[in-house]
Each structure stands twice: as structure tokens, then as C-alpha cells.
Write an enzyme that holds these catalytic residues in place. Structure first.
Site, PDB file in Angstrom:
ATOM      1  N   ASP A  99       1.101   2.636   0.190  1.00 20.90           N
ATOM      2  CA  ASP A  99       2.078   2.251  -0.835  1.00 20.90           C
ATOM      3  C   ASP A  99       2.979   3.378  -1.333  1.00 20.90           C
ATOM      4  O   ASP A  99       3.717   3.175  -2.287  1.00 20.90           O
ATOM      5  CB  ASP A  99       1.348   1.678  -2.053  1.00 20.90           C
ATOM      6  CG  ASP A  99       0.619   0.403  -1.738  1.00 20.90           C
ATOM      7  OD1 ASP A  99       0.831  -0.152  -0.647  1.00 20.90           O
ATOM      8  OD2 ASP A  99      -0.170  -0.042  -2.586  1.00 20.90           O
ATOM      9  N   SER A 140      -0.549  -9.708   0.720  1.00 18.90           N
ATOM     10  CA  SER A 140      -0.805  -8.344   1.196  1.00 18.90           C
ATOM     11  C   SER A 140      -2.284  -7.973   1.211  1.00 18.90           C
ATOM     12  O   SER A 140      -2.668  -7.035   1.896  1.00 18.90           O
ATOM     13  CB  SER A 140      -0.032  -7.329   0.356  1.00 18.90           C
ATOM     14  OG  SER A 140      -0.549  -7.268  -0.949  1.00 18.90           O
ATOM     15  N   HIS A 170      -3.991  -3.655  -4.600  1.00 21.24           N
ATOM     16  CA  HIS A 170      -4.229  -3.012  -3.306  1.00 21.24           C
ATOM     17  C   HIS A 170      -5.500  -2.175  -3.342  1.00 21.24           C
ATOM     18  O   HIS A 170      -6.027  -1.867  -4.408  1.00 21.24           O
ATOM     19  CB  HIS A 170      -3.049  -2.142  -2.889  1.00 21.24           C
ATOM     20  CG  HIS A 170      -1.900  -2.928  -2.342  1.00 21.24           C
ATOM     21  ND1 HIS A 170      -0.696  -2.355  -2.052  1.00 21.24           N
ATOM     22  CD2 HIS A 170      -1.776  -4.237  -2.021  1.00 21.24           C
ATOM     23  CE1 HIS A 170       0.131  -3.279  -1.581  1.00 21.24           C
ATOM     24  NE2 HIS A 170      -0.507  -4.428  -1.565  1.00 21.24           N
TER      25      HIS A 170
END
Length: 175
Positions: A117, A53, A92
Site C-alpha cells: 500500500d 482487496s 489490509h
């Protein structure tokens, strides 16, 4: 008869010394981990990227070094955080913050993801709290080194083989 008793005592001493050496190796690794935790103010000062990701910034298997002594969260900063109720940390980037609420950062997003998210957060959770949810900010990394941990997780029998080999090496080692 006396020589066989002496030989048995010597073998017992060597065996005890080997077990203590193995315990020393394990306790040293544990102390180093706890020392890093204290210095970085993070419960997990080193983590492995488990998914793609964050590509191209970080690849699966990269080893990340974290620092959690910052009080503010900046847009663009790469954070590792835990979602309440889930045990796997997520790596992230911060894409939005709440400046009006101190210590709260919101809307993380993987560089390789299309959406933020917020769908991953726990029910009724709109933001991440710096003190409760953030494990740390990424300060450095070593590419692909963490792939060993991924392999150990995906193939549990490798853990047994590695522990057995480590134990065998300690037992074979003579001083």
C-alpha cells in the site's frame, strides 16, 4: 367543547410521547456506539469491508469488529487504517514492520492485491504510525451484514425511505 379539548390534549401527549420514543431509540444507538468506541479504544469500532482487496479472508459487505488497545503491530495482523488526507478507512494485512521504531508499522497489503500500500500513503509518508493512522485490529467479523450500508451508500434514496419507515413505525406505534 370540553371533550374536544381533552381529546386534543390526549393527542398532543401521544404525539410528544412518540417523538420522545424515536429520540430515545436514536440516543440509545448513539450511546452504544460511543460505549464501543471507549471499550475498544477505536474511533470506529465497527467497519464494513467496501472492496474485494481482502478476499478470500473478507468479502465485500463483511462487518468487522475492531480493537485498538494493542501497542505493537505484528506481521500477518489485519488492520484498519486511515490514509492521511483520505476519508475512507482501508482494511489490509501487515506484511512488514519497522521493529527499530516503536509503534510504526509499514507495508500493508490486501490479500487480493499484487503490491503493498505504499503508493496509497500520503506524500512523504513511508509508514503508518500506530497512534495516528491505525483505527484498529480486526478481532471478529459477521459475513455480509454490512452490505446494507453499502446499498445505502450506493443508493442514497434508500436512506430517505428507511428513515421514513422508521419514523412511521414510531408514529403508528400506540402504547
Amino acid at each position: 367543547m370540553l371533550s374536544s379539548l381533552s381529546s386534543s390534549i390526549t393527542n398532543a401527549r401521544q404525539s410528544i410521547a412518540q417523538v420522545l420514543n424515536f429520540a430515545l431509540v436514536l440516543s440509545t444507538a448513539f450511546m452504544m456506539w460511543k460505549g464501543l468506541s471507549v471499550v475498544s479504544a477505536s474511533s470506529s469500532p465497527i467497519v464494513v469491508v467496501l472492496s474485494g482487496s481482502m478476499e478470500p479472508a473478507f468479502q465485500r459487505g463483511d462487518l468487522l469488529f475492531l480493537w485498538n488497545r494493542d501497542t505493537r503491530t505484528e506481521i500477518g495482523e489485519v488492520l484498519v487504517y486511515n490514509v492521511r488526507g483520505k476519508s475512507i478507512p482501508i482494511v489490509h494485512r501487515v506484511v512488514r514492520t519497522f521493529p527499530e521504531v516503536e509503534g510504526r508499522a509499514s507495508a500493508k497489503k490486501g490479500d487480493n492485491n499484487l503490491a503493498d500500500d505504499t503508493e496509497l500513503y500520503a506524500q512523504d509518508q513511508d509508514y503508518l504510525d500506530r497512534a495516528e493512522d491505525i483505527v484498529g485490529s480486526v478481532r471478529g467479523y459477521i459475513p455480509m451484514v454490512g452490505y446494507v450500508t453499502i446499498m445505502l451508500s450506493e443508493h442514497p434514496w434508500l436512506k430517505t425511505v428507511m428513515l421514513g419507515l422508521m419514523g412511521l413505525m414510531v408514529m403508528i406505534q400506540r402504547e
